[in-house]
Design an enzyme around this catalytic site. Structure first.
Site, PDB file in Angstrom:
ATOM      1  N   ARG A 185      -3.256  16.324  10.585  1.00 35.61           N
ATOM      2  CA  ARG A 185      -2.316  15.359  11.179  1.00 35.61           C
ATOM      3  C   ARG A 185      -0.999  15.365  10.417  1.00 35.61           C
ATOM      4  O   ARG A 185       0.048  15.052  10.959  1.00 35.61           O
ATOM      5  CB  ARG A 185      -2.893  13.941  11.118  1.00 35.61           C
ATOM      6  CG  ARG A 185      -4.072  13.702  12.010  1.00 35.61           C
ATOM      7  CD  ARG A 185      -4.506  12.265  11.978  1.00 35.61           C
ATOM      8  NE  ARG A 185      -3.423  11.349  12.308  1.00 35.61           N
ATOM      9  CZ  ARG A 185      -3.620  10.037  12.491  1.00 35.61           C
ATOM     10  NH1 ARG A 185      -4.831   9.528  12.348  1.00 35.61           N
ATOM     11  NH2 ARG A 185      -2.623   9.250  12.796  1.00 35.61           N
ATOM     12  N   LYS A 218       6.988  14.077   7.651  1.00 40.69           N
ATOM     13  CA  LYS A 218       6.268  13.591   8.839  1.00 40.69           C
ATOM     14  C   LYS A 218       6.709  12.177   9.181  1.00 40.69           C
ATOM     15  O   LYS A 218       6.968  11.862  10.349  1.00 40.69           O
ATOM     16  CB  LYS A 218       4.762  13.611   8.581  1.00 40.69           C
ATOM     17  CG  LYS A 218       3.953  12.828   9.610  1.00 40.69           C
ATOM     18  CD  LYS A 218       2.474  12.826   9.352  1.00 40.69           C
ATOM     19  CE  LYS A 218       2.022  11.824   8.346  1.00 40.69           C
ATOM     20  NZ  LYS A 218       1.843  10.443   8.850  1.00 40.69           N
ATOM     21  N   ASN A 219       6.794  11.317   8.166  1.00 39.92           N
ATOM     22  CA  ASN A 219       7.034   9.903   8.449  1.00 39.92           C
ATOM     23  C   ASN A 219       8.490   9.590   8.771  1.00 39.92           C
ATOM     24  O   ASN A 219       8.801   8.502   9.236  1.00 39.92           O
ATOM     25  CB  ASN A 219       6.509   9.034   7.303  1.00 39.92           C
ATOM     26  CG  ASN A 219       4.981   9.096   7.249  1.00 39.92           C
ATOM     27  OD1 ASN A 219       4.346   9.533   8.204  1.00 39.92           O
ATOM     28  ND2 ASN A 219       4.402   8.712   6.131  1.00 39.92           N
ATOM     29  N   CYS A 246      -6.769   1.810  11.377  1.00 40.64           N
ATOM     30  CA  CYS A 246      -7.158   3.190  11.127  1.00 40.64           C
ATOM     31  C   CYS A 246      -8.059   3.189   9.909  1.00 40.64           C
ATOM     32  O   CYS A 246      -8.510   2.166   9.433  1.00 40.64           O
ATOM     33  CB  CYS A 246      -5.928   4.065  10.952  1.00 40.64           C
ATOM     34  SG  CYS A 246      -5.148   3.793   9.383  1.00 40.64           S
ATOM     35  N   ASP A 295       0.701   6.629  -0.464  1.00 41.20           N
ATOM     36  CA  ASP A 295       0.257   7.894   0.152  1.00 41.20           C
ATOM     37  C   ASP A 295      -0.050   8.968  -0.886  1.00 41.20           C
ATOM     38  O   ASP A 295      -0.507  10.043  -0.528  1.00 41.20           O
ATOM     39  CB  ASP A 295       1.316   8.424   1.133  1.00 41.20           C
ATOM     40  CG  ASP A 295       1.428   7.540   2.348  1.00 41.20           C
ATOM     41  OD1 ASP A 295       2.392   7.709   3.115  1.00 41.20           O
ATOM     42  OD2 ASP A 295       0.564   6.650   2.527  1.00 41.20           O
ATOM     43  N   ARG A 306      -3.889  -2.480   9.720  1.00 39.17           N
ATOM     44  CA  ARG A 306      -2.579  -2.032  10.205  1.00 39.17           C
ATOM     45  C   ARG A 306      -1.991  -2.921  11.309  1.00 39.17           C
ATOM     46  O   ARG A 306      -1.745  -2.490  12.423  1.00 39.17           O
ATOM     47  CB  ARG A 306      -2.648  -0.592  10.697  1.00 39.17           C
ATOM     48  CG  ARG A 306      -3.367   0.400   9.831  1.00 39.17           C
ATOM     49  CD  ARG A 306      -2.717   0.713   8.507  1.00 39.17           C
ATOM     50  NE  ARG A 306      -1.468   1.394   8.579  1.00 39.17           N
ATOM     51  CZ  ARG A 306      -1.322   2.717   8.664  1.00 39.17           C
ATOM     52  NH1 ARG A 306      -2.399   3.472   8.725  1.00 39.17           N
ATOM     53  NH2 ARG A 306      -0.115   3.279   8.685  1.00 39.17           N
TER      54      ARG A 306
HETATM   55  C1  EPZ Z   1       3.945   3.932   7.046  1.00 37.02           C
HETATM   56  O1  EPZ Z   1       2.910   3.202   7.695  1.00 37.02           O
HETATM   57  C2  EPZ Z   1       3.419   5.346   6.900  1.00 37.02           C
HETATM   58  N1  EPZ Z   1       3.130   5.889   8.216  1.00 37.02           N
HETATM   59  C3  EPZ Z   1       2.159   5.352   6.039  1.00 37.02           C
HETATM   60  O2  EPZ Z   1       1.820   6.716   5.818  1.00 37.02           O
HETATM   61  C4  EPZ Z   1       2.481   4.729   4.683  1.00 37.02           C
HETATM   62  O3  EPZ Z   1       1.280   4.649   3.937  1.00 37.02           O
HETATM   63  C5  EPZ Z   1       3.060   3.328   4.884  1.00 37.02           C
HETATM   64  O4  EPZ Z   1       4.220   3.407   5.747  1.00 37.02           O
HETATM   65  C6  EPZ Z   1       3.499   2.702   3.568  1.00 37.02           C
HETATM   66  O5  EPZ Z   1       4.442   3.524   2.945  1.00 37.02           O
HETATM   67  C7  EPZ Z   1       4.169   6.306   8.978  1.00 37.02           C
HETATM   68  O6  EPZ Z   1       5.311   6.236   8.576  1.00 37.02           O
HETATM   69  C8  EPZ Z   1       3.812   6.877  10.315  1.00 37.02           C
HETATM   70  P1  EPZ Z   1       3.787  -0.497   6.598  1.00 37.02           P
HETATM   71  P2  EPZ Z   1       3.233   1.721   8.275  1.00 37.02           P
HETATM   72  O7  EPZ Z   1       4.179  -1.174   7.845  1.00 37.02           O
HETATM   73  O8  EPZ Z   1       4.638   1.670   8.710  1.00 37.02           O
HETATM   74  C9  EPZ Z   1       1.357  -4.546   6.365  1.00 37.02           C
HETATM   75  C10 EPZ Z   1       0.504   8.610   5.826  1.00 37.02           C
HETATM   76  O9  EPZ Z   1      -0.446   8.924   5.091  1.00 37.02           O
HETATM   77  N2  EPZ Z   1       1.974  -4.844   7.662  1.00 37.02           N
HETATM   78  O10 EPZ Z   1       4.835  -0.191   5.564  1.00 37.02           O
HETATM   79  O11 EPZ Z   1       2.171   1.358   9.234  1.00 37.02           O
HETATM   80  C11 EPZ Z   1       0.357  -3.413   6.444  1.00 37.02           C
HETATM   81  O12 EPZ Z   1      -0.917  -3.894   6.815  1.00 37.02           O
HETATM   82  C12 EPZ Z   1       0.584   7.212   6.365  1.00 37.02           C
HETATM   83  O13 EPZ Z   1       1.452   9.381   6.141  1.00 37.02           O
HETATM   84  C13 EPZ Z   1       1.815  -6.112   8.216  1.00 37.02           C
HETATM   85  O14 EPZ Z   1       1.139  -6.965   7.652  1.00 37.02           O
HETATM   86  O15 EPZ Z   1       3.055   0.876   6.939  1.00 37.02           O
HETATM   87  C14 EPZ Z   1       0.366  -2.875   5.049  1.00 37.02           C
HETATM   88  O16 EPZ Z   1      -0.480  -3.670   4.239  1.00 37.02           O
HETATM   89  C15 EPZ Z   1      -0.620   6.374   5.978  1.00 37.02           C
HETATM   90  N3  EPZ Z   1       2.410  -6.383   9.403  1.00 37.02           N
HETATM   91  C16 EPZ Z   1       1.808  -3.083   4.574  1.00 37.02           C
HETATM   92  O17 EPZ Z   1       2.365  -4.055   5.477  1.00 37.02           O
HETATM   93  C17 EPZ Z   1       3.163  -5.462  10.068  1.00 37.02           C
HETATM   94  O18 EPZ Z   1       3.703  -5.782  11.150  1.00 37.02           O
HETATM   95  C18 EPZ Z   1       2.674  -1.840   4.626  1.00 37.02           C
HETATM   96  O19 EPZ Z   1       2.572  -1.306   5.938  1.00 37.02           O
HETATM   97  C19 EPZ Z   1       3.309  -4.179   9.498  1.00 37.02           C
HETATM   98  C20 EPZ Z   1       2.716  -3.906   8.290  1.00 37.02           C
END
Ligand code: EPZ
Length: 437
Positions: A401, A22-23, A120, A308, A125
């Protein structure tokens, strides 16, 4: 509302085939509009998030032709870039990955207006790192009336250092930079398998990206992209979910169509707590015949233990011997399922918001629980399959989802689970399975 009803106690036994990631799919589908050529994509997971994203792409004029549940042909040729390219509708507000359309549209058309993805169920996020990257490439980015508005005369390559290891920001900046003028370096990049898959997809359209999968990604901007045919990698988290479900129910499951390397952190932890994990080229077999042991886990960016998979492991450790500790280092609110697990008899305490102390209990007993988010919902299903008696899981839209035909695949492994949307159907299931041991 649709619910899952489960009769627990049956070990999961048999074979299950894993679908596309998915991701990876969400980044790849968004990137497909960056060419006026045709992108034929298969092994796409048929789940709510990918279907909603395809709808949003059609709403701005992209051509989306479904060739079946898991195959789609996409082209950005008919997108009318004379307008403001606004992506905003009730559906897209429901998925966070809408933000990939900012990187794709900004890269190709040098403008985008996409509704700001909300926080979410698992955390706030933010997307500050995405915006930092777009600005570094020369875009003006502002947030007005709940919309992210980005535009640029031209995008130019830049040396970008991410303050946080972010999957989304890495993919988004990689997309925009791939059609910028000049070279971009992304430092402190995320290394997840889906980052590599999106980079490979972009390269198959003519991009020039090197280093995806390491923490330094080098991108040489190109003029434009061409046609491609691409198959999405298997879903690491769907595979891990079934691996853990096999262990939690003391089953014996062959999980097929996987890349074992992507599952190493999960395989290592399952082996450590006493499950047997056998790897072959494109499958893993998980067998657990006796009660599992306790362990400690800290979620980390890839190749560390994936956040995840945190809820799924927690509910499994809730039945293990001894006390386990799980520290959630990625998201600030990813233990909301603990409250629900109390109803099943689990003994889990969350300290300081990011550490769960899990005292293993002998058994869970069935109850009605509500899925608080996608992965926690899957974890509650696993708990219900391991519990004695009947469990009802509500709010299963979260689970749909990200998991394709989840209940069907579990039934294929002998799991007594059905999707029902009335008391009558639930009673029919109870009557039908009441005599089944
Ligand atoms: C992706 O989310 C995945 N979603 C998430 O999967 C997954 O948990 C996550 O990566 C971590 O592996 C998709 O790919 C659609 P991040 P993403 O940016 O990209 C902080 C699922 O269950 N951050 O790697 O949103 C953030 O708050 C979902 O399939 C900032 O601070 O995750 C978090 O603490 C849930 N500023 C950390 O980084 C930013 O601009 C990691 O977030 C972006 C992120």
């Amino acid at each position: 509302m649709e619910q899952y009803i489960i009769k627990g106690g049956n070990p999961l036994v048999g074979e299950v085939v894993i679908g596309g990631a998915k991701n990876a799919a969400l980044g790849i589908l968004a990137a497909a509009i960056m060419t006026d050529g045709q992108c034929m994509i298969d092994n796409m997971p048929d789940v709510r998030d990918t279907n909603v994203l395809l709808q949003a792409m059609e709403s701005i004029g992209a051509t989306v032709i479904r060739k079946g549940p898991n195959e789609v042909t996409i082209s950005g040729k008919n997108i009318d870039s004379s307008g403001d390219l606004i992506v905003d509708n009730e559906y897209i507000r429901k998925i966070r990955a809408s933000y990939y359309l900012i990187g794709a549209l900004l890269g190709k058309y040098k403008k985008a207006q996409v509704v700001l993805p909300g926080g979410c169920e698992i955390g706030s996020r933010p997307i500050d790192q995405h915006i930092k990257g777009f600005r570094a490439l020369g875009a003006n980015v502002k947030i007005e009336h709940g919309m992210v508005i980005a535009e640029a005369e031209q995008l130019h390559g830049e040396h970008i250092y991410l303050d946080v290891v972010s999957v989304g920001a890495t993919i988004n900046i990689m997309m925009a930079a791939s059609l910028a003028v000049g070279n971009t370096i992304i430092e402190n990049a995320a290394k997840e398998p889906h980052i590599v898959d999106v980079a490979n997809f972009l390269n198959s359209m003519g991009a020039n990206i090197k280093g995806a999968g390491t923490d330094v990604i080098r991108i040489k901007g190109v003029e434009s992209f061409h046609n491609t045919e691409y198959s999405i990698i298997p879903d690491q988290i769907e595979a891990g979910t079934f691996m853990v479900a096999a262990a939690a129910t003391r089953g014996d499951v062959l999980i097929k169509n996987v890349i074992p390397k992507h599952l190493e952190a999960i395989s290592a932890k399952l082996t450590e707590i006493g499950a047997e994990v056998e790897e072959s080229d494109d499958a893993v077999r998980v067998v657990a015949t006796r009660r599992l042991k306790h362990t400690q886990i800290k979620t980390l960016p890839y190749p560390g233990f994936p956040t995840d998979m945190q809820p799924q492991m927690a509910v499994t450790l809730g039945l293990s011997k001894g006390t386990s500790i799980i520290t959630e280092s990625i998201f600030e609110n990813r233990f909301r399922y603990v409250e629900e697990m109390r109803g099943l008899g689990a003994s889990i305490k969350v300290m300081d918001g990011n550490t769960a102390i899990i005292s293993g209990v002998e058994k869970y007993t069935g109850a009605t629980v509500a899925a608080p988010d996608l992965r926690a919902g899957a974890a509650l299903v696993i708990a219900g399959l391991a519990a004695e008696g009947y469990t009802t899981v509500t709010q299963i839209g979260y689970i749909q989802r990200g998991y394709e035909r989840f209940d069907e695949k579990l039934r294929g492994l002998g799991g007594l689970i059905e999707k029902v949307d009335s008391e009558k159907e639930a009673n029919k299931f109870i009557f039908k399975t009441g005599t089944v041991s």
